[in-house]
Scaffold this motif. Structure first.
Motif, PDB file in Angstrom:
ATOM      1  N   UNK A  76       0.816  -1.147   0.149  1.00 23.07           N
ATOM      2  CA  UNK A  76       0.014   0.297  -0.064  1.00 23.07           C
ATOM      3  C   UNK A  76       0.870   1.286  -0.013  1.00 23.07           C
ATOM      4  N   UNK A  77       2.072   1.388   0.761  1.00 20.57           N
ATOM      5  CA  UNK A  77       2.711   2.242   0.734  1.00 20.57           C
ATOM      6  C   UNK A  77       3.368   2.782  -0.685  1.00 20.57           C
ATOM      7  N   UNK A  78       3.994   1.644  -1.292  1.00 25.24           N
ATOM      8  CA  UNK A  78       4.654   1.689  -2.420  1.00 25.24           C
ATOM      9  C   UNK A  78       3.869   2.472  -3.453  1.00 25.24           C
ATOM     10  N   UNK A  79       2.407   1.786  -3.588  1.00 27.87           N
ATOM     11  CA  UNK A  79       1.345   1.997  -4.737  1.00 27.87           C
ATOM     12  C   UNK A  79       1.072   3.474  -4.357  1.00 27.87           C
ATOM     13  N   UNK A  80       0.760   3.849  -3.086  1.00 27.78           N
ATOM     14  CA  UNK A  80       0.354   5.315  -2.963  1.00 27.78           C
ATOM     15  C   UNK A  80       1.367   6.331  -3.476  1.00 27.78           C
ATOM     16  N   UNK A  81       2.700   5.949  -3.086  1.00 28.14           N
ATOM     17  CA  UNK A  81       3.924   6.833  -3.558  1.00 28.14           C
ATOM     18  C   UNK A  81       4.187   6.858  -4.917  1.00 28.14           C
ATOM     19  N   UNK A  82       4.083   5.713  -5.501  1.00 26.73           N
ATOM     20  CA  UNK A  82       4.517   5.802  -6.997  1.00 26.73           C
ATOM     21  C   UNK A  82       3.764   5.936  -8.010  1.00 26.73           C
ATOM     22  N   UNK A  83       2.293   5.675  -7.722  1.00 26.95           N
ATOM     23  CA  UNK A  83       1.319   5.832  -8.962  1.00 26.95           C
ATOM     24  C   UNK A  83       0.557   6.774  -8.874  1.00 26.95           C
ATOM     25  N   UNK A 245      -5.871   4.394 -13.579  1.00 30.62           N
ATOM     26  CA  UNK A 245      -4.475   4.509 -12.583  1.00 30.62           C
ATOM     27  C   UNK A 245      -4.400   2.743 -12.558  1.00 30.62           C
ATOM     28  N   UNK A 246      -5.400   2.274 -12.057  1.00 28.40           N
ATOM     29  CA  UNK A 246      -5.511   0.810 -11.621  1.00 28.40           C
ATOM     30  C   UNK A 246      -5.097  -0.218 -13.060  1.00 28.40           C
ATOM     31  N   UNK A 247      -5.532   0.299 -14.138  1.00 28.81           N
ATOM     32  CA  UNK A 247      -5.069  -0.251 -15.475  1.00 28.81           C
ATOM     33  C   UNK A 247      -3.785  -0.124 -15.789  1.00 28.81           C
ATOM     34  N   UNK A 248      -3.390   1.337 -15.559  1.00 28.90           N
ATOM     35  CA  UNK A 248      -1.969   1.528 -15.560  1.00 28.90           C
ATOM     36  C   UNK A 248      -0.728   0.813 -15.008  1.00 28.90           C
ATOM     37  N   UNK A 250      -0.651  -2.339 -15.075  1.00 28.55           N
ATOM     38  CA  UNK A 250      -0.137  -3.736 -15.779  1.00 28.55           C
ATOM     39  C   UNK A 250       1.203  -3.126 -16.448  1.00 28.55           C
ATOM     40  N   UNK A 251       1.554  -2.096 -16.995  1.00 25.11           N
ATOM     41  CA  UNK A 251       2.757  -1.867 -17.625  1.00 25.11           C
ATOM     42  C   UNK A 251       3.813  -1.511 -16.380  1.00 25.11           C
ATOM     43  N   UNK A 252       3.499  -1.074 -15.396  1.00 23.97           N
ATOM     44  CA  UNK A 252       4.584  -0.760 -14.400  1.00 23.97           C
ATOM     45  C   UNK A 252       4.836  -1.983 -13.262  1.00 23.97           C
ATOM     46  N   UNK A 253       3.865  -2.792 -13.151  1.00 23.53           N
ATOM     47  CA  UNK A 253       4.131  -4.015 -12.324  1.00 23.53           C
ATOM     48  C   UNK A 253       3.539  -5.084 -12.965  1.00 23.53           C
ATOM     49  N   UNK A 254       3.804  -5.500 -14.097  1.00 25.84           N
ATOM     50  CA  UNK A 254       3.005  -6.357 -14.796  1.00 25.84           C
ATOM     51  C   UNK A 254       3.098  -8.088 -14.301  1.00 25.84           C
ATOM     52  N   UNK A 255       4.082  -8.233 -13.406  1.00 27.33           N
ATOM     53  CA  UNK A 255       4.097  -9.623 -12.463  1.00 27.33           C
ATOM     54  C   UNK A 255       3.916  -9.267 -11.021  1.00 27.33           C
ATOM     55  N   UNK A 256       3.605  -8.050 -10.638  1.00 31.54           N
ATOM     56  CA  UNK A 256       3.875  -7.847  -9.265  1.00 31.54           C
ATOM     57  C   UNK A 256       2.135  -8.005  -8.772  1.00 31.54           C
ATOM     58  N   UNK A 257       1.688  -9.074  -8.666  1.00 31.86           N
ATOM     59  CA  UNK A 257       0.461  -9.454  -8.250  1.00 31.86           C
ATOM     60  C   UNK A 257      -0.160  -8.712  -6.892  1.00 31.86           C
ATOM     61  N   UNK A 258       0.810  -8.621  -5.972  1.00 30.77           N
ATOM     62  CA  UNK A 258       0.644  -8.246  -4.701  1.00 30.77           C
ATOM     63  C   UNK A 258       0.176  -6.524  -4.819  1.00 30.77           C
ATOM     64  N   UNK A 259       0.952  -6.230  -5.604  1.00 31.67           N
ATOM     65  CA  UNK A 259       0.941  -4.527  -6.040  1.00 31.67           C
ATOM     66  C   UNK A 259      -0.601  -4.297  -6.685  1.00 31.67           C
ATOM     67  N   UNK A 260      -1.172  -5.018  -7.481  1.00 29.72           N
ATOM     68  CA  UNK A 260      -2.526  -5.265  -8.123  1.00 29.72           C
ATOM     69  C   UNK A 260      -3.513  -5.458  -7.252  1.00 29.72           C
ATOM     70  N   UNK A 261      -3.129  -6.177  -6.038  1.00 35.01           N
ATOM     71  CA  UNK A 261      -4.138  -6.492  -5.132  1.00 35.01           C
ATOM     72  C   UNK A 261      -4.393  -5.357  -4.274  1.00 35.01           C
ATOM     73  N   UNK A 262      -3.245  -4.826  -3.953  1.00 35.68           N
ATOM     74  CA  UNK A 262      -3.262  -3.507  -2.897  1.00 35.68           C
ATOM     75  C   UNK A 262      -4.228  -2.399  -3.810  1.00 35.68           C
ATOM     76  N   UNK A 263      -3.740  -2.271  -4.928  1.00 34.60           N
ATOM     77  CA  UNK A 263      -4.345  -1.120  -5.975  1.00 34.60           C
ATOM     78  C   UNK A 263      -5.907  -1.401  -5.914  1.00 34.60           C
ATOM     79  N   UNK A 264      -6.231  -2.649  -5.959  1.00 37.60           N
ATOM     80  CA  UNK A 264      -7.684  -3.112  -6.030  1.00 37.60           C
ATOM     81  C   UNK A 264      -8.405  -2.737  -4.806  1.00 37.60           C
ATOM     82  N   UNK A 265      -7.715  -2.898  -3.688  1.00 31.51           N
ATOM     83  CA  UNK A 265      -8.452  -2.804  -2.452  1.00 31.51           C
ATOM     84  C   UNK A 265      -8.701  -1.445  -2.182  1.00 31.51           C
ATOM     85  N   UNK A 266      -7.531  -0.541  -2.673  1.00 30.95           N
ATOM     86  CA  UNK A 266      -7.763   0.698  -2.454  1.00 30.95           C
ATOM     87  C   UNK A 266      -9.006   1.372  -3.226  1.00 30.95           C
TER      88      UNK A 266
END
Length: 293
Positions: A76-83, A245-248, A250-266
């Motif tokens: 959550x901290x990483x995705x909020x700070x980077x995206x 932003x959530x669709x984007x 995929x290009x930043x973290x195309x294999x980071x499923x935990x980042x996708x999960x955190x973004x989806x939860x937010x």
């Protein structure tokens, strides 16, 4: 004598209980089993997403356990700070709230007019407005964007908001409910000297709270998750909404499923909170307008 016989006959009937047949019990058991399986299939991905958002990447791809061994908030901290999630969250809130309030108000007003006023061509006009629900959005996408671009609203939140100021579905929903309001009550208010605006705001709207709550939930959910129209209108990263932003990711973290999960939860949590608080009014509004939830 006849009354005495009726009472004597009614006694055994009142004491007896209705026992459903075995065939009916089996049918109900199968129906409940199917509903339980469907509920489990629907909820399982969401539950997995919740726990996956608290896992490290290595644990997520290697472990099959549902619960994380080491809980972490780094995703959550990483995705909020980077995206740039805060700006996207603000844009989605402004866009969804504005469209919801305006559409709810216009739908209530138009529903009241079509339900309680008589004028020439009312039914034909109502049918024409409802027929717009049958037109796929892809058909009007290009002409709508050209119109928004001519109005200098492209790449602005106003370009998304202005196209949602009214809703054909909201008009239908509110008209169905407004027809159940007694006309005698409105006529009594007119006799007492109340204006049409006062009747609408002080009598009609308070009585339509349940239907409005159901409509607000529908509209807010649709606009919060809307992807295609904001994708066409908004170009700048600072103007994007949460689905973009959530669709984007995929290009930043195309294999980071935990980042996708955190973004989806937010993205999902605000909608869940609104639905939880409005569930009572949502179900009541659907039942009072004749629709099935």
């Amino acid at each position: 004598m006849a009354a005495t016989e009726e009472i004597e006959l009614a006694g055994p009937l009142q004491g007896s209980r209705y026992r459903p047949s075995p065939r009916r019990l089996v049918g109900q058991a199968i129906l409940h089993l199917v509903l339980l399986v469907m509920s489990f299939v629907s909820v399982t991905p969401f539950v997995w997403m919740i726990f996956a958002s608290f896992k490290h990447f290595q644990e997520l791809v290697r472990s099959t356990a549902l619960l994380p061994k080491v809980w972490t908030l780094e995703n959550y901290i990483e995705i909020i700070g980077r995206v740039n999630f805060p700006a996207a969250f603000s844009n989605s809130t402004i866009q969804a709230t504005s469209v919801t309030l305006c559409s709810a108000l216009t739908s209530a007003a138009l529903g009241f007019i079509f339900a309680k006023y008589r004028f020439w061509g009312k039914e034909k006009l109502f049918t024409l407005l409802l027929s717009t629900m049958m037109i796929p959005f892809a058909v009007v996408l290009v002409p709508l964007y050209i119109t928004i671009a001519d109005l200098k609203m492209s790449n602005h939140l106003s370009g998304i908001i202005v196209t949602g100021l009214w809703s054909s579905f909201g008009l239908f929903l509110m008209r169905q409910f407004m027809e159940s309001i007694p006309s005698e009550l409105l006529d009594a208010a007119r006799i007492d000297g109340a204006s049409e605006w006062r009747i609408f705001f002080t009598i009609v709207l308070p009585m339509a709270t349940s239907a409005l709550a159901a409509l607000i939930v529908f509209i807010f959910l649709f606009n919060w998750d809307n992807f295609l129209w904001p994708l066409v209108v908004l170009n700048s990263p600072e103007k994007q909404t949460l689905p973009l932003v959530l669709a984007g990711l995929r290009s930043l973290y195309w294999t980071r499923y935990e980042m996708w999960a955190a973004g989806s939860m937010l993205t999902v949590v605000p909608v869940m909170l609104i639905y939880i608080f409005a569930t009572k009014y949502f179900i009541r509004g659907l039942s009072m307008t004749g629709l099935k939830p």
